[in-house]
Design a protein around this motif. Structure first.
Motif, PDB file in Angstrom:
ATOM      1  N   THR A 140       0.816  -1.222   0.000  1.00  0.00           N
ATOM      2  CA  THR A 140       0.000   0.000   0.000  1.00  0.00           C
ATOM      3  C   THR A 140       0.846   1.268   0.000  1.00  0.00           C
ATOM      4  O   THR A 140       0.308   2.373  -0.043  1.00  0.00           O
ATOM      5  CB  THR A 140      -0.918   0.015   1.238  1.00  0.00           C
ATOM      6  OG1 THR A 140      -0.102  -0.204   2.399  1.00  0.00           O
ATOM      7  CG2 THR A 140      -1.977  -1.071   1.156  1.00  0.00           C
ATOM      8  N   GLY A 141       2.169   1.120   0.062  1.00  0.00           N
ATOM      9  CA  GLY A 141       3.046   2.294   0.114  1.00  0.00           C
ATOM     10  C   GLY A 141       3.388   2.829  -1.267  1.00  0.00           C
ATOM     11  O   GLY A 141       2.840   2.382  -2.283  1.00  0.00           O
ATOM     12  N   GLY A 189       0.369  -2.732   6.138  1.00  0.00           N
ATOM     13  CA  GLY A 189       0.188  -2.433   7.554  1.00  0.00           C
ATOM     14  C   GLY A 189      -1.282  -2.324   7.894  1.00  0.00           C
ATOM     15  O   GLY A 189      -1.944  -3.332   8.185  1.00  0.00           O
ATOM     16  N   THR A 190      -1.817  -1.100   7.815  1.00  0.00           N
ATOM     17  CA  THR A 190      -3.198  -0.881   8.250  1.00  0.00           C
ATOM     18  C   THR A 190      -4.080  -0.186   7.213  1.00  0.00           C
ATOM     19  O   THR A 190      -5.260   0.058   7.471  1.00  0.00           O
ATOM     20  CB  THR A 190      -3.208  -0.025   9.543  1.00  0.00           C
ATOM     21  OG1 THR A 190      -2.446   1.158   9.290  1.00  0.00           O
ATOM     22  CG2 THR A 190      -2.594  -0.774  10.705  1.00  0.00           C
ATOM     23  N   LEU A 220       3.865 -11.254   7.792  1.00  0.00           N
ATOM     24  CA  LEU A 220       4.875 -10.718   6.865  1.00  0.00           C
ATOM     25  C   LEU A 220       5.804 -11.836   6.402  1.00  0.00           C
ATOM     26  O   LEU A 220       6.126 -11.952   5.215  1.00  0.00           O
ATOM     27  CB  LEU A 220       5.736  -9.679   7.601  1.00  0.00           C
ATOM     28  CG  LEU A 220       5.545  -8.196   7.342  1.00  0.00           C
ATOM     29  CD1 LEU A 220       6.573  -7.393   8.115  1.00  0.00           C
ATOM     30  CD2 LEU A 220       5.641  -7.868   5.863  1.00  0.00           C
ATOM     31  N   VAL A 223       8.520  -2.609   2.533  1.00  0.00           N
ATOM     32  CA  VAL A 223       8.072  -2.046   3.806  1.00  0.00           C
ATOM     33  C   VAL A 223       9.089  -0.998   4.221  1.00  0.00           C
ATOM     34  O   VAL A 223      10.179  -0.921   3.662  1.00  0.00           O
ATOM     35  CB  VAL A 223       7.931  -3.113   4.932  1.00  0.00           C
ATOM     36  CG1 VAL A 223       6.777  -4.051   4.655  1.00  0.00           C
ATOM     37  CG2 VAL A 223       9.226  -3.880   5.120  1.00  0.00           C
ATOM     38  N   GLY A 233      11.532   0.559   7.171  1.00  0.00           N
ATOM     39  CA  GLY A 233      12.162   0.321   8.461  1.00  0.00           C
ATOM     40  C   GLY A 233      12.771  -1.058   8.614  1.00  0.00           C
ATOM     41  O   GLY A 233      12.630  -1.929   7.746  1.00  0.00           O
ATOM     42  N   ASN A 274      13.660  -1.758   0.460  1.00  0.00           N
ATOM     43  CA  ASN A 274      13.769  -1.479   1.896  1.00  0.00           C
ATOM     44  C   ASN A 274      15.240  -1.390   2.330  1.00  0.00           C
ATOM     45  O   ASN A 274      15.852  -2.372   2.745  1.00  0.00           O
ATOM     46  CB  ASN A 274      13.039  -2.599   2.670  1.00  0.00           C
ATOM     47  CG  ASN A 274      13.213  -2.493   4.162  1.00  0.00           C
ATOM     48  OD1 ASN A 274      13.884  -3.310   4.768  1.00  0.00           O
ATOM     49  ND2 ASN A 274      12.646  -1.475   4.762  1.00  0.00           N
ATOM     50  N   LYS A 275      15.788  -0.166   2.213  1.00  0.00           N
ATOM     51  CA  LYS A 275      17.226   0.016   2.468  1.00  0.00           C
ATOM     52  C   LYS A 275      17.591  -0.224   3.932  1.00  0.00           C
ATOM     53  O   LYS A 275      18.714  -0.605   4.248  1.00  0.00           O
ATOM     54  CB  LYS A 275      17.667   1.403   2.019  1.00  0.00           C
ATOM     55  CG  LYS A 275      17.003   2.555   2.742  1.00  0.00           C
ATOM     56  CD  LYS A 275      17.296   3.878   2.049  1.00  0.00           C
ATOM     57  CE  LYS A 275      16.358   4.127   0.895  1.00  0.00           C
ATOM     58  NZ  LYS A 275      16.623   5.313   0.108  1.00  0.00           N
ATOM     59  N   ILE A 335      10.969   8.376   4.272  1.00  0.00           N
ATOM     60  CA  ILE A 335      12.094   8.622   3.364  1.00  0.00           C
ATOM     61  C   ILE A 335      12.135  10.090   2.923  1.00  0.00           C
ATOM     62  O   ILE A 335      13.203  10.633   2.660  1.00  0.00           O
ATOM     63  CB  ILE A 335      12.072   7.652   2.151  1.00  0.00           C
ATOM     64  CG1 ILE A 335      13.317   7.857   1.283  1.00  0.00           C
ATOM     65  CG2 ILE A 335      10.819   7.730   1.353  1.00  0.00           C
ATOM     66  CD1 ILE A 335      13.453   6.878   0.137  1.00  0.00           C
ATOM     67  N   MET A 370      10.083   6.000 -10.049  1.00  0.00           N
ATOM     68  CA  MET A 370      10.554   4.765  -9.412  1.00  0.00           C
ATOM     69  C   MET A 370      10.129   3.509 -10.162  1.00  0.00           C
ATOM     70  O   MET A 370      10.654   2.431  -9.929  1.00  0.00           O
ATOM     71  CB  MET A 370      10.076   4.690  -7.951  1.00  0.00           C
ATOM     72  CG  MET A 370      10.861   5.555  -6.983  1.00  0.00           C
ATOM     73  SD  MET A 370      12.654   5.319  -7.062  1.00  0.00           S
ATOM     74  CE  MET A 370      12.824   3.633  -6.512  1.00  0.00           C
TER      75      MET A 370
HETATM   76  P1  NDP Z   1       5.582   4.090   2.483  1.00  0.00           P
HETATM   77  O1  NDP Z   1       5.512   4.663   3.830  1.00  0.00           O
HETATM   78  O2  NDP Z   1       4.905   4.784   1.361  1.00  0.00           O
HETATM   79  O3  NDP Z   1       5.036   2.582   2.508  1.00  0.00           O
HETATM   80  C1  NDP Z   1       5.427   1.679   3.488  1.00  0.00           C
HETATM   81  C2  NDP Z   1       4.666   0.382   3.317  1.00  0.00           C
HETATM   82  O4  NDP Z   1       5.047  -0.529   4.351  1.00  0.00           O
HETATM   83  C3  NDP Z   1       3.156   0.516   3.432  1.00  0.00           C
HETATM   84  O5  NDP Z   1       2.558  -0.425   2.579  1.00  0.00           O
HETATM   85  C4  NDP Z   1       2.893   0.158   4.879  1.00  0.00           C
HETATM   86  O6  NDP Z   1       1.580  -0.317   5.109  1.00  0.00           O
HETATM   87  C5  NDP Z   1       3.876  -0.965   5.039  1.00  0.00           C
HETATM   88  N1  NDP Z   1       4.274  -1.241   6.420  1.00  0.00           N
HETATM   89  C6  NDP Z   1       4.812  -0.390   7.315  1.00  0.00           C
HETATM   90  N2  NDP Z   1       5.045  -1.011   8.481  1.00  0.00           N
HETATM   91  C7  NDP Z   1       4.642  -2.297   8.305  1.00  0.00           C
HETATM   92  C8  NDP Z   1       4.595  -3.447   9.141  1.00  0.00           C
HETATM   93  N3  NDP Z   1       5.027  -3.399  10.405  1.00  0.00           N
HETATM   94  N4  NDP Z   1       4.107  -4.598   8.627  1.00  0.00           N
HETATM   95  C9  NDP Z   1       3.677  -4.662   7.353  1.00  0.00           C
HETATM   96  N5  NDP Z   1       3.682  -3.605   6.520  1.00  0.00           N
HETATM   97  C10 NDP Z   1       4.160  -2.450   6.998  1.00  0.00           C
HETATM   98  O7  NDP Z   1       7.140   3.885   2.141  1.00  0.00           O
HETATM   99  P2  NDP Z   1       7.866   3.929   0.728  1.00  0.00           P
HETATM  100  O8  NDP Z   1       7.143   3.103  -0.259  1.00  0.00           O
HETATM  101  O9  NDP Z   1       8.209   5.317   0.392  1.00  0.00           O
HETATM  102  O10 NDP Z   1       9.258   3.225   1.086  1.00  0.00           O
HETATM  103  C11 NDP Z   1       9.358   1.821   1.310  1.00  0.00           C
HETATM  104  C12 NDP Z   1      10.842   1.469   1.394  1.00  0.00           C
HETATM  105  O11 NDP Z   1      11.450   1.740   0.133  1.00  0.00           O
HETATM  106  C13 NDP Z   1      11.611   2.282   2.422  1.00  0.00           C
HETATM  107  O12 NDP Z   1      12.615   1.501   2.990  1.00  0.00           O
HETATM  108  C14 NDP Z   1      12.255   3.394   1.591  1.00  0.00           C
HETATM  109  O13 NDP Z   1      13.447   3.873   2.153  1.00  0.00           O
HETATM  110  C15 NDP Z   1      12.529   2.647   0.291  1.00  0.00           C
HETATM  111  N6  NDP Z   1      12.582   3.507  -0.890  1.00  0.00           N
HETATM  112  C16 NDP Z   1      11.505   4.255  -1.244  1.00  0.00           C
HETATM  113  C17 NDP Z   1      11.544   5.063  -2.362  1.00  0.00           C
HETATM  114  C18 NDP Z   1      10.343   5.842  -2.802  1.00  0.00           C
HETATM  115  O14 NDP Z   1      10.384   6.454  -3.871  1.00  0.00           O
HETATM  116  N7  NDP Z   1       9.255   5.868  -2.072  1.00  0.00           N
HETATM  117  C19 NDP Z   1      12.776   5.196  -3.166  1.00  0.00           C
HETATM  118  C20 NDP Z   1      13.839   4.332  -2.726  1.00  0.00           C
HETATM  119  C21 NDP Z   1      13.739   3.537  -1.620  1.00  0.00           C
HETATM  120  P3  NDP Z   1       0.306   0.633   5.525  1.00  0.00           P
HETATM  121  O15 NDP Z   1       0.508   1.928   4.847  1.00  0.00           O
HETATM  122  O16 NDP Z   1      -0.841  -0.190   4.999  1.00  0.00           O
HETATM  123  O17 NDP Z   1       0.279   0.730   6.998  1.00  0.00           O
END
Ligand code: NDP
Ligand code: MG
Length: 385
Positions: A10-11, A36-37, A84, A100, A102, A123-124, A207, A265
């Motif tokens: 969902t991110g 996540g949620t 997960l 994800v 973190g 996920n860096k 990020i 991306m």
């Molecule tokens: P977002 O915050 O947009 O998305 C994070 C995703 O992880 C969501 O789907 C969220 O779910 C899910 N999530 C968070 N915590 C949990 C958990 N405990 N269990 C299961 N799912 C979880 O982040 P980004 O997409 O921006 O970034 C994701 C990763 O990619 C990061 O490590 C970032 O550094 C890396 N990255 C991102 C880039 C970008 O352009 N966005 C570029 C390069 C690297 P929900 O929202 O449903 O709670």
């Protein structure tokens, strides 16, 4: 056929990944999703991509998801850290995209490696936290970790067909983030809203803040160290405001290879999925004539002390980078909640790294313990003012 298990669907990276999948239904399918949620978005994804397994963060989210899906689609629903991991291990999946946010990404990434699945790594924080353990596991299993982070994808693309010993250095580009035109004095009173407005990329909140503090570049330097097996003295950073050159590799004959493109991306995401081949992608092509000029500047380590700290922790090795990452995760979260100011992020992270007594060659348990220690220190720092 790539049968994908997608962690973080969902991110920002997750939704872009599904967009790429949708463009190539003949080559890519989705077998499992984890989020996540955000069940509203997840429910739409389930209806469209019909995964066999879905995981959510909490029991409440699982309940809500069941309600939203009704009788239309009935995937298996799993919950929490176990869920997960189940998604990462899904027997039908041959490719796991870890998107994800973190160090919660460490355990499922290791699980996917254990199952011998190819990893697309967005996920860096996974490599920053547990780089030595993850890389060792991947090597032992013969698993390929393909970078998705745009800078690392660029370097990976520039390295195709090259010999590792011919590389003199990699040069990671940095846009400078939301506050690149502000002095350090001006940073004291910036707001959350200003910090969340990235000039070039539309990304998740964490990020985007990491980009404003330059911690993102610090995390990427450490990520590059592990992905490309390079010592820190061979990893440079340079400011490049337009985010058109995604990174470069300099070879020993002084030739420099760069990968360019409009900031989208979906390009590195699709490359990870289609590697070693390429596929067409609906995106805005690069128009250098329209751009006219690209700008560069030397990286300023005094302006961006968290990048300096990342190099220090990287060189110190052991558990230092896990602590750096965990302290930063909590500090950014506190900033996002409005509990601390922008400059407190770097103060908290620096204090905790300085106080840490590192362990060389840590086990996974020692890494997780260091991560937990740093998190509690960061929270205590705020509670005690
Ligand atoms: P977002 O915050 O947009 O998305 C994070 C995703 O992880 C969501 O789907 C969220 O779910 C899910 N999530 C968070 N915590 C949990 C958990 N405990 N269990 C299961 N799912 C979880 O982040 P980004 O997409 O921006 O970034 C994701 C990763 O990619 C990061 O490590 C970032 O550094 C890396 N990255 C991102 C880039 C970008 O352009 N966005 C570029 C390069 C690297 P929900 O929202 O449903 O709670
Ligand atoms: Mg990046």
């Amino acid at each position: 056929m790539k049968r994908i298990a997608l962690l973080g669907s969902t991110g920002s990276i997750g939704t872009s990944t599904l967009d790429v999948v949708e463009q190539h239904p003949e080559s890519f399918s989705v077998v499992a999703l984890a989020a996540g949620t955000n069940v509203e978005v997840l429910a739409e994804q389930v209806k469209k991509f019909r995964p066999q397994l879905v995981s959510v963060g909490t029991e409440e989210a699982a309940f809500a998801l069941r309600g939203l899906l009704g009788s239309e689609a009935k995937p298996e629903i799993a919950v929490g850290a176990e869920g997960l991991e189940q998604v990462a291990r899904h027997p039908e999946a041959n490719f796991v995209m870890t998107a994800v946010v973190g160090s919660v990404g460490v355990a499922p990434t290791l699980a996917a490696i254990e199952e011998g699945k190819t990893i697309g790594l967005a996920n860096k924080e996974t490599l920053v936290s547990a780089g030595p353990v993850v890389m060792k596991a991947a090597k032992e299993k013969g698993v390929q970790i393909i970078p998705v982070d745009s800078e690392h994808s660029a370097i990976f693309q520039c390295l195709q067909g090259e010999r590792r010993e011919d590389v003199s250095k990699v040069i990671i580009t940095a846009s400078g983030g939301s506050f690149r035109h502000l002095t350090r004095d001006e940073l004291a009173n910036v707001t959350l809203e200003q910090a969340l407005a990235h000039p070039n990329w539309n990304m998740g909140a964490k990020i985007t803040i990491d980009s404003a503090t330059m911690m993102n570049k610090g995390l990427e330097v450490i990520e590059a160290h592990w992905l490309f097996d390079l010592p820190y003295k061979q990893i440079d950073t340079i400011l490049h405001y337009e985010s058109i050159i995604h990174s470069m590799v300099e070879f020993k004959d002084s030739a420099v290879m760069a990968q360019l493109g409009t900031p989208d991306m979906r390009v590195p995401i699709q490359y990870a999925l289609s590697y070693p081949t390429r596929m067409p992608l609906q995106t805005e092509p690069l128009n250098l004539v329209k751009l006219g000029t690209l700008h560069f500047a030397v990286m300023d380590f005094e302006r961006y002390p968290l990048l300096q700290l990342a190099y220090e922790c990287g060189k110190a090795g052991g558990t230092y980078t896990a602590v750096l990452n965990a302290a930063n995760e909590v500090a950014v979260d506190l900033f996002l909640k409005g509990s601390i100011g922008f400059l407190a992020i770097e103060q908290i992270v620096r204090k905790i790294c300085d106080a840490h007594k590192g362990i060389a060659n840590p086990t996974l348990e020692e890494i997780f313990a260091a991560d937990q220690w740093a998190r509690s220190q960061a929270r205590a720092f705020v509670n005690n003012g």
